[in-house]
Design an enzyme around this catalytic site. Sequence first.
Site, PDB file in Angstrom:
ATOM      1  N   HIS A 163      -3.614   7.649   1.976  1.00 25.85           N
ATOM      2  CA  HIS A 163      -3.227   6.253   1.594  1.00 25.85           C
ATOM      3  C   HIS A 163      -5.030   5.692   1.977  1.00 25.85           C
ATOM      4  O   HIS A 163      -5.544   6.278   3.094  1.00 25.85           O
ATOM      5  CB  HIS A 163      -2.712   5.319   2.161  1.00 25.85           C
ATOM      6  CG  HIS A 163      -3.133   3.771   1.337  1.00 25.85           C
ATOM      7  ND1 HIS A 163      -3.279   3.256  -0.059  1.00 25.85           N
ATOM      8  CD2 HIS A 163      -3.345   3.104   2.909  1.00 25.85           C
ATOM      9  CE1 HIS A 163      -3.638   2.379   0.173  1.00 25.85           C
ATOM     10  NE2 HIS A 163      -3.618   1.358   1.755  1.00 25.85           N
ATOM     11  N   CYS A 174       0.764  -1.463   0.545  1.00 26.94           N
ATOM     12  CA  CYS A 174      -0.033   0.220  -0.190  1.00 26.94           C
ATOM     13  C   CYS A 174       0.529   1.614   0.408  1.00 26.94           C
ATOM     14  O   CYS A 174       0.082   2.000  -0.532  1.00 26.94           O
ATOM     15  CB  CYS A 174      -1.404  -0.146   1.105  1.00 26.94           C
ATOM     16  SG  CYS A 174      -2.218  -1.520   1.215  1.00 26.94           S
ATOM     17  N   ASN A 212     -10.155   0.444  -0.777  1.00 28.32           N
ATOM     18  CA  ASN A 212      -8.734   0.088  -0.286  1.00 28.32           C
ATOM     19  C   ASN A 212      -8.176  -0.596  -1.667  1.00 28.32           C
ATOM     20  O   ASN A 212      -7.908  -1.253  -2.164  1.00 28.32           O
ATOM     21  CB  ASN A 212      -7.722  -0.411   0.409  1.00 28.32           C
ATOM     22  CG  ASN A 212      -6.277  -0.677   0.687  1.00 28.32           C
ATOM     23  OD1 ASN A 212      -5.590  -0.205  -0.079  1.00 28.32           O
ATOM     24  ND2 ASN A 212      -5.665  -1.087   1.898  1.00 28.32           N
TER      25      ASN A 212
END
Length: 323
Positions: free
Chosen positions: A250, A114, A280
């Site tokens: 993020h 990520c 996500n």
Amino acid sequence: MRLRSEIIGCGGYLPERIVTNAELARSLDTSDDWIVQRTGIRQRHIAAEGELCSDLARRAAQRALAAAGVTGAELDLIVLATTTPDNTFPATATKVQAQLGMTGGCAFDVQAVCSGFVYALAVADNFIKAGQARTALVIGSETFSRILDWHDRSTCVLFGDGAGALVLRAAPAQGPGDRGVLSTHLHSDGRDYPMLYVDGGPSSTQTTGSVRMDGREVFRNAVHRLAEAVDEALAANRLTAADIDWLVPHQANRRIIDSIGRKLGLSAEKVVVTIDRHANTSAASIPLALAEAAGDGRIRAGQLVLIEAMGGGLTWGASLLRW
Ligand code: ACO
């Protein structure tokens, strides 16, 4: 001559198919209420059968190149962040390179889950500052749906597919007020490997594997490590949170996003949030959010944008951009 990386274009792409929480709740012991309350996620986009990481990356890249007024042939660097490449090798970036008509320079993948986009941006920015690239494409692209255990409700509801891209161009560094990438700050701590990993891979099991996560521990680490990275980025540029026009974090969990926003004392309107619609998307979440907020006119030329991310490894980082 000292060089800097100007941001000259940005684009995003999401697969057509949308899967809502309600749809997941039909085959999984979960509910829209639980997912929205714990994560802020309402839906996610899922790649079609046969739609690959490189396909999402190419589409986002084409939009970013069009926004920049640059052709693929003008690029001399592609850095593609992904955890879900088309194949174990070659790098997905080389496939995208060919699809974009870029024949010179180099293209490679970066893997920091990520945090991948922040890592890829740092790599491209450093290539440009060192004079090793002039026009760079930085992509975050993920088909995370392919590495989920769709029976594990504690992970599969959290992720989605998508891609985003930025085009950077070398320009002379002049000093305060320069636009582009102001600084990048990367960290990792491999001792936290068991907190978030995939239980497969070419060397270990010869299978792709699925995401395994200790969500509570990841959450706890995200809150304090991201806060540290953000402070580091501000201090390196002698700026304070009051100078920030936009926080583009993020998108892992709405509660993590809100806690960083609160810590910085930013009003909710200054935080770009896509998690409700995208979930996500790992390395793609920041460039997708940048593309959305720049595309709809929220982020304007000259504004200060702070990006931050944490992912498996653990890896984490932050970067300050002057748009
Ligand atoms: N639906 C309903 N119940 C669920 C679900 C679900 N989808 N998932 C878990 N539960 C249950 C659990 O089984 C548990 O039940 P129990 O109390 O009976 O044991 C209960 O909900 C609470 O579970 P927790 O894990 O404690 O829930 P928490 O509030 O911590 O939320 C979450 C879980 C959303 C995963 C959160 O911890 C989180 O977001 N963590 C961070 C994840 C993250 O940031 N990842 C980013 C990095 S990703 C990357 O790098 C690939």
